[in-house]
Design an enzyme around this catalytic site. Structure first.
Site, PDB file in Angstrom:
ATOM      1  N   LYS A  22       0.825  -1.202   0.000  1.00  0.00           N
ATOM      2  CA  LYS A  22       0.000   0.000   0.000  1.00  0.00           C
ATOM      3  C   LYS A  22       0.862   1.256   0.000  1.00  0.00           C
ATOM      4  O   LYS A  22       0.646   2.186  -0.787  1.00  0.00           O
ATOM      5  CB  LYS A  22      -0.916  -0.029   1.228  1.00  0.00           C
ATOM      6  CG  LYS A  22      -2.007   0.999   1.198  1.00  0.00           C
ATOM      7  CD  LYS A  22      -2.897   0.900   2.428  1.00  0.00           C
ATOM      8  CE  LYS A  22      -3.775  -0.335   2.385  1.00  0.00           C
ATOM      9  NZ  LYS A  22      -4.557  -0.539   3.589  1.00  0.00           N
ATOM     10  N   ARG A  91      -3.241   3.026   8.833  1.00  0.00           N
ATOM     11  CA  ARG A  91      -3.594   1.770   8.162  1.00  0.00           C
ATOM     12  C   ARG A  91      -2.397   0.844   8.047  1.00  0.00           C
ATOM     13  O   ARG A  91      -1.297   1.289   7.746  1.00  0.00           O
ATOM     14  CB  ARG A  91      -4.048   2.044   6.720  1.00  0.00           C
ATOM     15  CG  ARG A  91      -5.385   2.689   6.569  1.00  0.00           C
ATOM     16  CD  ARG A  91      -5.569   3.078   5.106  1.00  0.00           C
ATOM     17  NE  ARG A  91      -6.761   3.862   4.926  1.00  0.00           N
ATOM     18  CZ  ARG A  91      -7.940   3.346   4.591  1.00  0.00           C
ATOM     19  NH1 ARG A  91      -8.066   2.062   4.396  1.00  0.00           N
ATOM     20  NH2 ARG A  91      -8.976   4.128   4.448  1.00  0.00           N
ATOM     21  N   GLY A 100      -8.077  -7.353   4.953  1.00  0.00           N
ATOM     22  CA  GLY A 100      -8.880  -7.408   6.167  1.00  0.00           C
ATOM     23  C   GLY A 100      -8.216  -8.089   7.346  1.00  0.00           C
ATOM     24  O   GLY A 100      -8.809  -8.238   8.405  1.00  0.00           O
ATOM     25  N   MET A 102      -5.404  -7.224   9.032  1.00  0.00           N
ATOM     26  CA  MET A 102      -4.786  -6.390  10.058  1.00  0.00           C
ATOM     27  C   MET A 102      -5.588  -5.117  10.261  1.00  0.00           C
ATOM     28  O   MET A 102      -6.626  -4.927   9.658  1.00  0.00           O
ATOM     29  CB  MET A 102      -3.349  -6.103   9.689  1.00  0.00           C
ATOM     30  CG  MET A 102      -2.499  -7.342   9.832  1.00  0.00           C
ATOM     31  SD  MET A 102      -0.843  -7.059   9.301  1.00  0.00           S
ATOM     32  CE  MET A 102      -1.078  -6.543   7.642  1.00  0.00           C
ATOM     33  N   ARG A 335      -3.238  -0.922  -6.485  1.00  0.00           N
ATOM     34  CA  ARG A 335      -2.250  -2.011  -6.583  1.00  0.00           C
ATOM     35  C   ARG A 335      -2.602  -2.828  -7.802  1.00  0.00           C
ATOM     36  O   ARG A 335      -3.711  -2.740  -8.330  1.00  0.00           O
ATOM     37  CB  ARG A 335      -2.279  -2.876  -5.325  1.00  0.00           C
ATOM     38  CG  ARG A 335      -3.573  -3.585  -5.203  1.00  0.00           C
ATOM     39  CD  ARG A 335      -3.714  -4.446  -4.012  1.00  0.00           C
ATOM     40  NE  ARG A 335      -5.132  -4.790  -3.961  1.00  0.00           N
ATOM     41  CZ  ARG A 335      -5.728  -5.314  -2.930  1.00  0.00           C
ATOM     42  NH1 ARG A 335      -5.082  -5.538  -1.825  1.00  0.00           N
ATOM     43  NH2 ARG A 335      -7.000  -5.614  -2.982  1.00  0.00           N
ATOM     44  N   HIS A 451     -15.304  -8.613   1.484  1.00  0.00           N
ATOM     45  CA  HIS A 451     -14.248  -9.406   2.110  1.00  0.00           C
ATOM     46  C   HIS A 451     -14.284 -10.861   1.651  1.00  0.00           C
ATOM     47  O   HIS A 451     -13.276 -11.443   1.264  1.00  0.00           O
ATOM     48  CB  HIS A 451     -14.400  -9.316   3.632  1.00  0.00           C
ATOM     49  CG  HIS A 451     -13.490 -10.242   4.370  1.00  0.00           C
ATOM     50  ND1 HIS A 451     -13.877 -11.495   4.776  1.00  0.00           N
ATOM     51  CD2 HIS A 451     -12.202 -10.114   4.726  1.00  0.00           C
ATOM     52  CE1 HIS A 451     -12.864 -12.078   5.377  1.00  0.00           C
ATOM     53  NE2 HIS A 451     -11.834 -11.265   5.364  1.00  0.00           N
ATOM     54  N   SER A 789      19.221 -38.916 -11.509  1.00  0.00           N
ATOM     55  CA  SER A 789      17.951 -38.252 -11.228  1.00  0.00           C
ATOM     56  C   SER A 789      17.889 -38.016  -9.722  1.00  0.00           C
ATOM     57  O   SER A 789      18.054 -38.952  -8.936  1.00  0.00           O
ATOM     58  CB  SER A 789      16.778 -39.115 -11.688  1.00  0.00           C
ATOM     59  OG  SER A 789      15.570 -38.455 -11.409  1.00  0.00           O
ATOM     60  N   CYS A 857      13.122 -36.261  -9.888  1.00  0.00           N
ATOM     61  CA  CYS A 857      11.864 -37.012  -9.986  1.00  0.00           C
ATOM     62  C   CYS A 857      11.120 -37.091  -8.658  1.00  0.00           C
ATOM     63  O   CYS A 857      10.146 -37.823  -8.534  1.00  0.00           O
ATOM     64  CB  CYS A 857      12.095 -38.394 -10.569  1.00  0.00           C
ATOM     65  SG  CYS A 857      13.176 -39.411  -9.551  1.00  0.00           S
ATOM     66  N   TYR A 877      15.881 -31.829 -16.668  1.00  0.00           N
ATOM     67  CA  TYR A 877      14.438 -32.089 -16.746  1.00  0.00           C
ATOM     68  C   TYR A 877      13.854 -32.327 -15.359  1.00  0.00           C
ATOM     69  O   TYR A 877      14.560 -32.718 -14.441  1.00  0.00           O
ATOM     70  CB  TYR A 877      14.134 -33.299 -17.650  1.00  0.00           C
ATOM     71  CG  TYR A 877      14.591 -34.632 -17.101  1.00  0.00           C
ATOM     72  CD1 TYR A 877      13.761 -35.374 -16.263  1.00  0.00           C
ATOM     73  CD2 TYR A 877      15.842 -35.139 -17.401  1.00  0.00           C
ATOM     74  CE1 TYR A 877      14.180 -36.596 -15.745  1.00  0.00           C
ATOM     75  CE2 TYR A 877      16.273 -36.347 -16.897  1.00  0.00           C
ATOM     76  CZ  TYR A 877      15.429 -37.081 -16.058  1.00  0.00           C
ATOM     77  OH  TYR A 877      15.850 -38.261 -15.544  1.00  0.00           O
TER      78      TYR A 877
HETATM   79  C1  PEP Z   1      12.425 -39.787  -4.284  1.00  0.00           C
HETATM   80  O1  PEP Z   1      12.934 -40.288  -3.298  1.00  0.00           O
HETATM   81  O2  PEP Z   1      12.419 -38.558  -4.496  1.00  0.00           O
HETATM   82  C2  PEP Z   1      11.750 -40.623  -5.274  1.00  0.00           C
HETATM   83  C3  PEP Z   1      11.271 -40.098  -6.384  1.00  0.00           C
HETATM   84  O3  PEP Z   1      11.590 -41.936  -4.984  1.00  0.00           O
HETATM   85  P1  PEP Z   1      10.437 -42.491  -4.028  1.00  0.00           P
HETATM   86  O4  PEP Z   1       9.510 -41.382  -3.737  1.00  0.00           O
HETATM   87  O5  PEP Z   1       9.802 -43.609  -4.763  1.00  0.00           O
HETATM   88  O6  PEP Z   1      11.235 -42.940  -2.852  1.00  0.00           O
END
Ligand code: PEP
Ligand code: MG
Length: 904
Positions: A22, A91, A100, A102, A335, A451, A789, A857, A877
């Site tokens: 603000k 304010r 709303g 605070m 804003r 609100h 990975s 992963c 990736y």
């Molecule tokens: C991990 O440990 O991040 C993973 C992808 O394997 P899991 O969740 O199967 O242990």
């Protein structure tokens, strides 16, 4: 010396950290030459200092004096002057908007003397006394912590006594009397007089705003919105202008575009003869902003010009609070406006079309969270439904649940796993816990800027507001709609896109955006039917996602281990499978086979037979998956869970054997099994015999999986397919572990290639990085790996020493409350700790093999903030659940165009 106070003319919009949103925007508007009442901002740093020491820094008080004098000189009035008083508002205003949550106190500077001066100067006695009673009421409630109902009840009593219904029907004498009553309430409850000294009022109000940072509701809100608890709030002291000075005055809220649909137009609410919070509180129903043209054309035109100027300046949809004091327009706040997910996509696309922003900027204006919201299902248009009322469509989605009339009911329902809709006349910040617990919010009063609407939009909760035909009696636990009377036992359904309210359960169907994501633009447009807004939305998502795909460096894969999930992943745009968990292929009907394999003698025929049988089944699994993933990489993770997961539960078996022994009917196989189950029982199975350890302990297990994979690939090659499997070894800690499995894998690849006459040498072998040791020795592991990975689930577990299956439900809420972390490190990567281990792993791996392919992963692969981090540290990736793939594509694009933030 630290500077704690900034005049509005000193700051700008880039200073949100210090001045709050603000304050920074008030300064920006001042810089633009817009009509902002003079004032100054006390920094968030001052708030932090106060919260740390529980005292106001002394230098703050002197800086406030200087700043106040400047404002007084500019206005030619003094704070609380008996003849010609300057009044100010105090304010809150944090870096992130917390609507709303605070405190705010208006009309500071009024006392028994200056109220007369104000009456004389304004020529409006009623107005002066009304302002004074509002001050005591707000000050009493917020600063002195007096129960607000005491004031509200006194006001109601007075209205009854006078036989009137509206506040505005009370005259000056009534209000003068009310001031006396209010002062008595203060004296009685607090044992002190309402402070007459204006500067004392101001100082106390400033302190109260500081304190309000830590109220329960503010903390709940921040937790929910992932706003850190240690930011503190700024405090804005602004010259009061009055929307309640009778006809020709009023106050309003507006947006430069429709915050719900994203279309440009005149959009907002206006209340005549009203002050400050009346609009947002949703107490009185408002006029549409367009009506202002009829009421006060000059101010309306000026406002429209300012709206355009602000949108051009911020290059985005802005929301604005303004007040008209006797025909003079004042800007109180602006804003970059909160918006629905759909509006975010439409607005960003429209602004590109209008050539106001670039496509990269547009990408930075939408978030993965918003895309997730758009993927939510909607009510089935074909289903039979009983429409009973209609309100305003305030926040999209389709919510079904039992009626809850208050926080307690909503929270109890949520705790019992029952979906509910919070139904209120209007909501105020005290209703926040109920809103969090409910599926959706329905109110009888208040506009799209009330609100309930603002908070629900912020949370992504479905909301329908201002359904005036609802007669809600929370005490009796009933809501009357026409001649129907519903209670907490009834189920209702609310549609946040149309404002429709139905009785009973209504089935939901896929959103057109999901249809688009799964089946392409033509299908998405068809699903949108002739709803122009939805068609525009589908097109906007398509344009932004297409652009994200064009600019992103991070590839996106999916975690999938069935052919159906693999298919869905490809539909959603996955470029491969980054994690195929093979453990489910060993459960269900196959478990007895696994048991036989485990219980048989090493090297025995029985074990060989069991392995052969499993290999055949695995080959079928892989054939199906690889066929779906034709031409795309598929990373197969060798079996990972602890051995005992494939055997009967210890407790059950112990009971069975004990009972059978007593009955003299015990099965020798059960006894044998019990010995084995006891032997494999572990105190910390997640840290025990699993992953590569299991592969080494049970020779042949990984081998059968690798052979099954190679056989499946060979068969597909000979059928003309292009299978691209990758073998991934879990939970590796030492290079020797990896070497052993790799040698076995390479020999299997060579053997199957020779047997089947196909070249499988392109099958790569890599490792998961799930242990700190693996990351810290990645330069050695890289010698034996074609790719890595990062399994950030296990890595988080092992870096923190948190048992991932145990801790989250037990004490994470306390940890978040105590500020140990803002969000679970299993949800969003702990950049400082786990993140450092990841980036160190990346650095070490690349020091050996500069081009080694690196993925992620764990669950973090689908989390927006984490994706930005992985982009920055050079991961190639991310792999996430199929449903998150579009989100990951979008966020990877945002990361590439430098959108550091994960919230728009
Ligand atoms: C991990 O440990 O991040 C993973 C992808 O394997 P899991 O969740 O199967 O242990
Ligand atoms: Mg793991």
């Amino acid at each position: 010396m630290v500077k704690y106070v900034y005049d509005f003319s000193e700051g700008d919009k880039s200073m949100k950290d210090l001045l709050g949103g603000k304050g920074a925007n008030l300064a920006e508007m001042t810089k633009l030459g817009l009509p902002v009442p003079p004032g100054f901002t006390i920094t968030t740093q001052a708030c932090r200092a106060y919260l740390k020491d529980s005292v106001v820094p002394e230098s703050l008080e002197t800086e406030v004096t200087t700043a106040l004098r400047r404002v007084e000189d500019l206005m030619g009035r003094r704070l609380g002057d008996p003849q010609n008083p300057l009044l100010v508002s105090v304010r809150s205003g944090a870096k992130f908007s917390m609507p709303g949550m605070m405190e705010t106190v208006l009309n500071i500077g009024l006392n028994d003397e200056s109220v007369k001066g104000l009456a004389e100067k304004s020529g409006n006695e009623r107005f002066a006394w009304d302002s004074y009673r509002r001050l005591i009421q707000m000050f009493g409630k917020t600063v002195l912590d007096i129960d607000g109902d005491l004031f509200a009840d006194a006001l109601e009593d007075l209205k009854k006594e006078r036989g009137v219904t509206g506040d505005t029907e009370l005259n000056a004498d009534d209000l003068r009397g009310l001031v006396e009553t209010f002062k008595k309430i203060v004296a009685k409850t607090k044992g002190m007089d309402f402070p007459q000294d204006p500067r004392t009022q101001m100082d106390m109000a400033i302190e109260a705003v500081f304190r309000s940072w830590n109220t329960d509701r503010a903390r709940i809100y921040r937790r929910r919105e992932r706003i850190p608890h240690d930011l503190g709030t700024a405090v804005n002291i602004c010259t009061m202008v009055f929307g309640n000075m009778g006809e020709g005055s009023g106050t309003g809220v507006c947006f430069t575009r429709d915050p719900s649909s994203g279309h440009s137009g005149v959009y907002g609410d206006y209340l005549e003869n009203a002050q400050g919070e009346d609009v947002v509180a949703g107490i009185r129903n408002t006029l549409a902003l367009a009506d202002l043209e009829r009421i006060d054309e000059k101010s309306y035109n000026e406002l429209r010009a300012i709206m355009r100027k602000l949108e051009t300046h911020y290059r985005d949809m802005c929301d604005i609070e303004f007040t008209i004091e006797q025909g003079k327009l004042w800007m109180l706040q602006t804003r970059v406006g909160k918006r629905t997910a759909a509006a975010a996509f439409r607005i960003a696309t429209q602004l590109v079309e209008e050539k106001l922003i670039t496509r990269n900027e547009a990408l930075d204006r939408v978030t993965g969270e918003q895309l997730t919201q758009l993927m939510f299902p909607q009510f089935d248009a074909e289903a039979d439904k009983e429409l009973v009322a209609k309100g305003m469509a305030a926040s999209p989605g389709a919510a079904v649940g039992k009626i809850a009339f208050d926080n307690a009911q909503a929270e109890a329902a949520a705790a019992a796993g029952v979906k509910c809709i919070l139904v209120r006349r209007e909501t105020n910040p005290d209703d926040l816990p109920g809103m969090v617990a409910a599926e959706g919010v329905l109110t009888a009063r208040g506009g799209k800027t009330s609100h309930a609407a603002v908070v629900a939009r912020g949370m992504g909760k479905t909301c329908v507001c201002g359904a005036e035909s609802l007669d809600i009696n929370a005490d009796a636990g009933t809501v009357k709609i026409g001649d129907r009377v519903l209670t907490a036992d009834d189920v209702i359904a609310i549609d946040g896109q149309t404002g429709e309210i139905f009785i009973g359960d209504v089935p939901v169907v896929d959103s057109p955006v999901t249809t688009y994501l799964a089946h392409g633009l033509a299908a998405g447009l068809e699903a949108a039917g002739d709803n122009e807004g939805t068609r525009e939305l589908v097109e906007s998502v398509d344009r932004l996602l297409t652009h994200a795909d064009k600019v992103r460096r991070l590839r996106v894969r999916a975690n999938a281990d069935t052919p159906e999930d693999s298919r869905r992943s490809i539909e959603f745009g996955a470029e491969g499978i980054g994690l195929c968990r093979t453990e489910h292929m060993f459960l269900g009907a196959r478990r007895p086979l696994v048991e036989r394999a485990i219980l048989s003698e090493a090297g025995s025929q029985e074990r060989r037979d069991a392995f052969d049988e499993l290999e055949k089944l695995q080959k079928q699994d892989f054939l199906q998956m690889l066929e779906v993933m034709d031409g795309k990489s598929m990373t197969v993770r060798l079996i990972d869970p602890p051995l005992h997961e494939f055997m009967p539960a210890l407790g059950d078996l112990e009971v069975k054997v004990a009972v059978d022994r007593v009955a003299g009917t015990v099965d020798p196989d059960d006894e044998k099994m019990l010995v084995a189950v006891r032997r494999f029982h572990e105190q910390n199975p997640m840290l025990g015999l699993r992953g590569v350890r299991l592969g080494i302990y049970l020779p042949g297990l990984f081998g059968l999986q690798m052979r099954a994979l190679c056989e499946a690939a060979a068969e597909l090659v000979s059928r003309g397919f292009d299978p691209r499997p990758e073998i991934m070894v879990p939970l590796v800690g030492s290079v020797r572990e990896l070497q052993l499995i790799r040698e076995e894998g390479e020999s299997i690849i060579a053997q199957v290639s020779a047997d089947r006459g196909v070249d499988l040498s392109k099958i790569t072998i890599g490792a998961m990085i799930e242990l700190p040791r693996a990351a810290m020795t990645a330069e050695d592991l890289a010698e034996e790996a074609d790719f890595f990975s990062f399994g950030t689930n296990d890595l988080t577990q092992t870096v923190w020493g948190f048992s991932r299956d145990d801790v989250e439900g037990v004490f994470f809420a306390d940890y978040i409350e105590a500020g140990i972390f803002g969000v679970s490190p299993f949800e969003s990567i702990d950049v400082h700790g786990v993140g450092t281990v990841v980036s160190e792993g990346v650095r070490r791996a690349r020091s050996t093999k500069p081009n080694i392919k690196l993925g992620v992963c764990g669950e973090h692969g689908g989390d927006p903030a984490s994706i930005h981090f992985f982009h920055e540290v050079g991961i190639d990736y991310v792999s996430c659940s199929p449903f998150r793939v579009p989100v990951a594509r979008l966020e990877a694009g945002r990361a590439a165009v430098g959108g550091g933030s994960t919230t728009a």
